[in-house]
Motif scaffolding. Structure first.
Motif, PDB file in Angstrom:
ATOM      1  N   TYR A  44       0.836  -1.186   0.000  1.00  0.00           N
ATOM      2  CA  TYR A  44       0.000   0.000   0.000  1.00  0.00           C
ATOM      3  C   TYR A  44       0.871   1.236   0.000  1.00  0.00           C
ATOM      4  O   TYR A  44       1.941   1.278   0.593  1.00  0.00           O
ATOM      5  N   LEU A  45       0.384   2.265  -0.671  1.00  0.00           N
ATOM      6  CA  LEU A  45       1.084   3.537  -0.745  1.00  0.00           C
ATOM      7  C   LEU A  45       0.291   4.542   0.058  1.00  0.00           C
ATOM      8  O   LEU A  45      -0.899   4.740  -0.176  1.00  0.00           O
ATOM      9  N   ARG A  46       0.931   5.194   1.010  1.00  0.00           N
ATOM     10  CA  ARG A  46       0.244   6.198   1.811  1.00  0.00           C
ATOM     11  C   ARG A  46       0.287   7.546   1.103  1.00  0.00           C
ATOM     12  O   ARG A  46       1.354   8.087   0.857  1.00  0.00           O
ATOM     13  N   ILE A  47      -0.883   8.064   0.770  1.00  0.00           N
ATOM     14  CA  ILE A  47      -1.004   9.389   0.182  1.00  0.00           C
ATOM     15  C   ILE A  47      -1.994  10.161   1.031  1.00  0.00           C
ATOM     16  O   ILE A  47      -3.147   9.759   1.167  1.00  0.00           O
ATOM     17  N   SER A  48      -1.561  11.253   1.604  1.00  0.00           N
ATOM     18  CA  SER A  48      -2.439  12.015   2.483  1.00  0.00           C
ATOM     19  C   SER A  48      -3.134  13.135   1.731  1.00  0.00           C
ATOM     20  O   SER A  48      -2.491  13.953   1.085  1.00  0.00           O
ATOM     21  N   VAL A  49      -4.449  13.152   1.812  1.00  0.00           N
ATOM     22  CA  VAL A  49      -5.225  14.224   1.206  1.00  0.00           C
ATOM     23  C   VAL A  49      -5.167  15.464   2.076  1.00  0.00           C
ATOM     24  O   VAL A  49      -5.143  16.588   1.595  1.00  0.00           O
ATOM     25  N   THR A  50      -5.138  15.278   3.386  1.00  0.00           N
ATOM     26  CA  THR A  50      -5.362  16.393   4.303  1.00  0.00           C
ATOM     27  C   THR A  50      -4.099  17.020   4.856  1.00  0.00           C
ATOM     28  O   THR A  50      -4.141  18.115   5.370  1.00  0.00           O
ATOM     29  N   SER A  51      -2.945  16.349   4.767  1.00  0.00           N
ATOM     30  CA  SER A  51      -1.763  16.852   5.455  1.00  0.00           C
ATOM     31  C   SER A  51      -1.322  18.213   4.945  1.00  0.00           C
ATOM     32  O   SER A  51      -1.031  19.120   5.716  1.00  0.00           O
ATOM     33  N   ASN A  69      -5.292  21.723  -2.869  1.00  0.00           N
ATOM     34  CA  ASN A  69      -4.128  21.309  -2.093  1.00  0.00           C
ATOM     35  C   ASN A  69      -3.271  20.309  -2.871  1.00  0.00           C
ATOM     36  O   ASN A  69      -3.748  19.599  -3.750  1.00  0.00           O
ATOM     37  N   SER A  70      -1.993  20.283  -2.523  1.00  0.00           N
ATOM     38  CA  SER A  70      -1.025  19.500  -3.301  1.00  0.00           C
ATOM     39  C   SER A  70      -1.259  18.005  -3.208  1.00  0.00           C
ATOM     40  O   SER A  70      -1.002  17.271  -4.154  1.00  0.00           O
ATOM     41  N   GLY A  71      -1.761  17.529  -2.077  1.00  0.00           N
ATOM     42  CA  GLY A  71      -1.971  16.102  -1.921  1.00  0.00           C
ATOM     43  C   GLY A  71      -3.052  15.558  -2.830  1.00  0.00           C
ATOM     44  O   GLY A  71      -3.037  14.383  -3.188  1.00  0.00           O
ATOM     45  N   LYS A  72      -3.989  16.410  -3.227  1.00  0.00           N
ATOM     46  CA  LYS A  72      -5.099  15.941  -4.052  1.00  0.00           C
ATOM     47  C   LYS A  72      -4.620  15.477  -5.423  1.00  0.00           C
ATOM     48  O   LYS A  72      -5.078  14.445  -5.921  1.00  0.00           O
ATOM     49  N   GLU A  73      -3.710  16.219  -6.032  1.00  0.00           N
ATOM     50  CA  GLU A  73      -3.257  15.861  -7.370  1.00  0.00           C
ATOM     51  C   GLU A  73      -2.585  14.493  -7.388  1.00  0.00           C
ATOM     52  O   GLU A  73      -2.787  13.699  -8.302  1.00  0.00           O
ATOM     53  N   GLU A  74      -1.782  14.212  -6.376  1.00  0.00           N
ATOM     54  CA  GLU A  74      -1.114  12.915  -6.306  1.00  0.00           C
ATOM     55  C   GLU A  74      -2.138  11.801  -6.157  1.00  0.00           C
ATOM     56  O   GLU A  74      -2.037  10.753  -6.808  1.00  0.00           O
ATOM     57  N   LEU A  75      -3.120  12.027  -5.310  1.00  0.00           N
ATOM     58  CA  LEU A  75      -4.140  11.012  -5.094  1.00  0.00           C
ATOM     59  C   LEU A  75      -5.011  10.818  -6.327  1.00  0.00           C
ATOM     60  O   LEU A  75      -5.380   9.694  -6.677  1.00  0.00           O
TER      61      LEU A  75
END
Length: 408
Positions: A44-51, A69-75
């Motif tokens: 599993y890969l941890r990608i945080s939407v909220t951090s 936010n930057s985490g959204k694009e990765e997710l």
């Protein structure tokens, strides 16, 4: 040539599983409902939407800020890569010894394992009493969100969960399920035929035994939370009053009184927790069953974005004053899209949900999971070990088989 994949294409079949042990299961401690292990063949890969958002917006939760936010694009990259690999069908009973039958619900596939049930939460998205789409990672979000809430509501009610051997799977004690859904509402809102706002604007002022005053406006907070139960009909849910539940023999008075008290207490607790995390729990539904010892157990799911409506708290008052819809982080915007583009109750064939809406919904579900649980969502990596073996046939196209075994 075989390929290894994590999930299943929407029209395809899952013949499963990961080590789901039903042999002499014992009810675990409260913390062990949440899966502590990962099958070795999965990564599993941890990608945080909220951090990223939390670092700059600690005081206020804003949907606009979240969208950028930057985490959204990765997710979103992981979500888009899984659009054709959603877990939409399972067929464990065809390959796993000891599973006697399969019941296909709107979202969950339920397998009879004797004294216990194996519940697989799929990525199917339902609304208007039908399946609208398949949403990447949705089943994992629902299962893990429910487990989190099951753990933290045992001071209010017992539940049927025994263990959670996989991120999409829960094993539960069998019980006699009451044919009633306990819908609890804190606001006058909604877009479906059975929503409180739809009922209210049609002129009805007594709904499921609740007297409603004149002058309410859409999305207004009720002075007290109310219970609006429905029967669990095959095609669609039917609103029913408490007296009708007793008269029709759906529940005894004592069982109804206990379950309704628990439902209201669960909702009040859920509202407090949600508000602490910058959210409003608007409405939800609960299901209960009776165990072999006569105890009433909470079953199915708890406070998930499928069973519940959530709004962003800090912008609610201002948006209501401006005549705007609250910022929602549930499936309501997808419901509204279908209402705008078809008659989801009557049209035999529905239009396909746009890819951007499906991706947005997947992201919002993951965001809500992280916001409520304060945990980082672990995205399953598609290119890992021999969990799903894909084979191609000329007649049926791609078909996946989920390798593994259930120990009975």
């Amino acid at each position: 040539m075989s390929q290894c994949m994590r999930t299943l294409n929407p029209p395809k079949t899952l013949l499963n599983n990961t080590n789901l042990s039903l042999s002499n299961p014992t009810v675990p401690s409260i913390s062990s409902f949440e899966p502590k292990f990962k099958p070795k063949s999965k990564r599993y890969l941890r990608i945080s939407v909220t951090s990223a958002h939390n670092q700059t917006q600690k005081q206020k939760l804003s949907l606009d800020a979240l969208i950028n936010n930057s985490g959204k694009e990765e997710l979103l990259g992981a979500i888009k890569g899984s659009l054709s690999n959603c877990l939409s069908e399972t067929n464990l009973h065809l390959t796993v010894p000891g599973l006697k039958s399969k019941t296909r619900g709107k979202v969950r596939d339920i397998y009879d394992g004797g004294d216990y049930l194996v519940l697989v939460t799929t990525d199917r998205q339902s609304a208007f009493d039908r399946i609208l789409a398949s949403i990447p990672f949705k089943g994992q979000v629902l299962n893990e969100t429910s487990l989190w809430w099951f753990n933290r509501t045992q001071h209010i009610t017992q539940n049927a969960v025994v263990s959670a051997p996989d991120k999409n799977v829960a094993i539960a004690k069998k019980c006699s399920v009451f044919p009633v859904e306990f819908v609890v509402r804190g606001y006058v809102t909604g877009s479906t035929d059975t929503s409180l706002w739809t009922i209210y604007k049609s002129g009805i002022r007594n709904y499921c035994g609740n007297a409603l005053p004149d002058g309410l406006v859409k999305n207004q907070k009720l002075t007290v939370n109310i219970l609006t139960p429905t029967t669990k009909a095959t095609d669609h849910d039917v609103p029913v009053t408490p007296s009708e539940i007793i008269e029709q023999g759906l529940m005894t008075q004592a069982d109804y009184d206990e379950a309704s008290r628990k439902a209201l207490s669960l909702f009040e607790y859920g509202q407090r927790v949600a508000l602490e995390h910058g959210l409003i729990l608007v409405d939800t539904k609960y299901e209960f069953g009776k165990g072999s010892d006569g105890s009433i157990l909470l079953i199915d799911e708890v406070h998930t974005p499928d069973s519940s409506r959530y709004w962003i708290a800090h912008s609610y008052e201002e948006r209501i004053q401006d005549g705007l819809e609250p910022e929602n982080v549930d499936k309501e915007f997808l419901r509204l899209w279908f209402k705008d583009h078809c008659d989801p109750y009557k049209d035999e064939v529905l239009p396909d949900a746009p890819e951007e809406l499906v991706c947005e919904l997947a992201w919002r579900y993951i965001f809500l999971y992280e916001k409520i649980t304060k945990s980082k969502f672990e995205v399953p990596l598609l290119e890992t070990g021999p969990i799903l073996i894909q084979s191609r046939t000329a007649a049926k196209g791609p078909r996946e088989e989920y390798a593994g075994k259930i120990l009975l």
